[in-house]
Design a protein around this motif. Structure first.
Motif, mmCIF file in Angstrom:
data_model
loop_
_atom_site.group_PDB
_atom_site.id
_atom_site.type_symbol
_atom_site.label_atom_id
_atom_site.label_comp_id
_atom_site.label_asym_id
_atom_site.label_seq_id
_atom_site.Cartn_x
_atom_site.Cartn_y
_atom_site.Cartn_z
ATOM 1 N N SER A 236 -26.953 25.274 33.804
ATOM 2 C CA SER A 236 -25.545 24.884 33.764
ATOM 3 C C SER A 236 -25.175 23.892 34.859
ATOM 4 O O SER A 236 -24.199 23.146 34.718
ATOM 5 C CB SER A 236 -24.664 26.134 33.875
ATOM 6 O OG SER A 236 -24.946 26.850 35.064
ATOM 7 N N LYS A 258 -15.196 21.840 34.631
ATOM 8 C CA LYS A 258 -16.008 22.572 33.652
ATOM 9 C C LYS A 258 -15.515 24.005 33.481
ATOM 10 O O LYS A 258 -15.389 24.503 32.348
ATOM 11 C CB LYS A 258 -17.475 22.582 34.105
ATOM 12 C CG LYS A 258 -18.423 23.267 33.128
ATOM 13 C CD LYS A 258 -19.833 23.366 33.672
ATOM 14 C CE LYS A 258 -19.958 24.440 34.735
ATOM 15 N NZ LYS A 258 -21.366 24.665 35.141
ATOM 16 N N GLY A 262 -13.739 23.287 30.331
ATOM 17 C CA GLY A 262 -14.984 23.034 29.626
ATOM 18 C C GLY A 262 -15.107 23.791 28.318
ATOM 19 O O GLY A 262 -14.579 24.894 28.149
ATOM 20 N N CYS A 263 -15.801 23.185 27.387
ATOM 21 C CA CYS A 263 -16.110 23.796 26.091
ATOM 22 C C CYS A 263 -17.322 23.051 25.551
ATOM 23 O O CYS A 263 -17.502 21.853 25.821
ATOM 24 C CB CYS A 263 -14.921 23.670 25.136
ATOM 25 S SG CYS A 263 -15.220 24.403 23.501
ATOM 26 N N CYS A 264 -18.189 23.737 24.814
ATOM 27 C CA CYS A 264 -19.385 23.067 24.297
ATOM 28 C C CYS A 264 -19.447 23.054 22.773
ATOM 29 O O CYS A 264 -20.511 22.863 22.188
ATOM 30 C CB CYS A 264 -20.652 23.687 24.889
ATOM 31 S SG CYS A 264 -20.906 25.410 24.494
ATOM 32 N N LEU A 334 -19.309 29.964 29.034
ATOM 33 C CA LEU A 334 -18.754 28.695 28.573
ATOM 34 C C LEU A 334 -18.234 28.835 27.146
ATOM 35 O O LEU A 334 -18.978 29.239 26.249
ATOM 36 C CB LEU A 334 -19.841 27.616 28.645
ATOM 37 C CG LEU A 334 -19.419 26.156 28.479
ATOM 38 C CD1 LEU A 334 -18.480 25.736 29.607
ATOM 39 C CD2 LEU A 334 -20.654 25.263 28.457
#
Length: 420
Positions: A236, A258, A262-264, A334
């Motif tokens: 990370s 983040k 943050g987001c993925c 996350l």
């Protein structure tokens, strides 16, 4: 007063300590939790003894303040690129004086495990665990416990996990210099399975992925035992670094962005959401779309999962697993990480691994980032139970209490090397 056990997870980004208290009814409850920033590791390996020593001491002292107990020893985990594994087989004869079949004893099981351990490993590596996968009695496969069965030939299939000698010694050196003793060193992902995986997941075939700061470690389990360990040098902290480089900001600012925005997985984000990028060197703050941050994060996290998947396919030769992909570690916090993993691994069977309720007044450990340290506590409980069973077979309760105390740490350390 019940015994105290301390689990210590020395990670690239953070050091986490958990104090567990063994109760009178042979269970455990969490009475102390501590966490500190780690600066002495790179990619899971110790590169600065002093910095690591200070970080682990700070984490343990924080847990001591909450629990009110003084820590003397701990069980710690190890992971990262210094871990390697292989599968091996052992074979022994089981015959009586007349060369006829007889009951298989615990001594026979121990002999066949020793035979399976007789593999050549480099001088700079040491065996960390030997985990039995299954046994074969006179050609009959898939046996979990061959003891008391009748047979002539006993075979064992085991998974051997090795670690770099210097990596283990550096961890021991850090703990020693901080003023504590080590009761055992255990593979982090193996410990985490104890805290977050169900028996069904272990039997059906599952993957545990530990999303750490400097490395991502994975463990593939089938039939209740590991068959493959994997580590890739991406974590990370690489996500944070990408944000810092692309947006021209400091690592610390990128980390805050983040964690906060943050987001993925882009479909989870509304297109109108904005993120404020602080100005640097007199430059005015800048408002950008949150989608931009997500695209940076998602690209790196997708690469990470692809690397893990590729390594698992290469090392395990498994075509299908019926269990779950379980995500632990700080990276599992996350948003969107489950959806992204589902896309990469092409399965909907992905979940976040959260340690079960172990009791006590502390609840901070019930997050995926504490899976490893909670698993170290639970593994230690199981090992102590096995020690008690061994001694109860040889001595009465009074002699066991008298003789076992001083050597408990060594016995735990020895058992950590052989079983989980």
């Amino acid at each position: 007063m019940s015994d105290i056990i301390v689990g210590l997870d020395i990670g690239t980004s953070f050091v986490r300590a958990v104090i567990g208290e063994f109760t009178e009814n042979d269970t455990i409850q969490i009475i102390g939790v501590g966490k500190s920033v780690s600066t002495g590791l790179r990619n899971g390996a110790v590169v600065n003894i002093e910095a690591t020593m200070r970080a682990l001491k700070e984490a343990i002292e924080a847990a001591e303040m909450v629990s009110g107990y003084e820590v003397m020893s701990c069980v710690t985990g190890i992971g990262g690129l210094q871990i390697e594994s292989l599968n091996s087989k052992g074979l022994v004869a089981v015959t009586g004086k007349g060369k006829s079949s007889r009951e298989i004893t615990q001594a026979d099981v121990t002999r066949v495990i020793e035979a399976a351990k007789a593999v050549v490993i480099p001088m700079d590596r040491q065996i960390l665990h030997v985990v039995p996968q299954s046994y074969i009695v006179d050609g009959q496969r898939g046996i979990k416990n061959p003891k008391d069965m009748i047979g002539i030939r006993l075979e064992a299939e085991v998974h051997i996990i090795t670690a770099s000698v210097t990596a283990v010694q550096n961890i021991q050196r850090c703990v020693d210099r901080a003023g504590y003793k080590i009761d055992g060193v255990m593979l982090k992902t193996l410990a985490a399975t104890q805290a977050v995986m169900t028996e069904e997941e272990l039997e059906l075939g599952s993957i545990l992925i530990d999303l750490g700061g400097g490395t991502t470690d994975a463990l593939v389990l089938v039939g209740g035992a590991p068959v493959c360990t994997v580590s890739v040098p991406v974590g990370s902290s690489f996500v944070t670094n990408d944000i810092a480089v692309v947006k021209g900001i400091s690592f610390e600012t990128a980390e805050r962005i983040k964690l906060k925005s943050g987001c993925c997985w882009e479909p989870l984000i509304d297109s109108y959401e904005e993120v404020i990028i602080p100005g640097v060197g007199g430059r005015a703050p800048e408002a950008i779309s949150r989608v931009e941050i997500c695209q940076i994060i998602q690209a790196r996290m997708e690469e990470l999962f692809e690397m893990v998947r590729s390594e698992i396919v290469k090392k395990s030769n498994l075509t299908q697993l019926s269990g779950n992909v379980v995500l632990v570690g700080g990276g599992a916090l996350l948003p969107g990480v489950v959806e992204l993993a589902q896309s990469v691994f092409k399965t909907t069977s992905v979940r976040i691994g959260i340690p079960g309720n172990l009791g006590g007044i502390m609840e901070e450990y019930r997050t995926p980032e504490y899976a490893t340290v909670a698993g170290l506590i639970l593994s230690n409980l199981n090992l102590r139970r096995r020690i008690d069973i061994k001694h109860n077979n040889k001595y009465n309760e009074r002699e066991n209490t008298k003789k076992s105390g001083g050597n408990l740490g060594k016995k735990l350390s020895d058992l950590f090397k052989e079983f989980f």
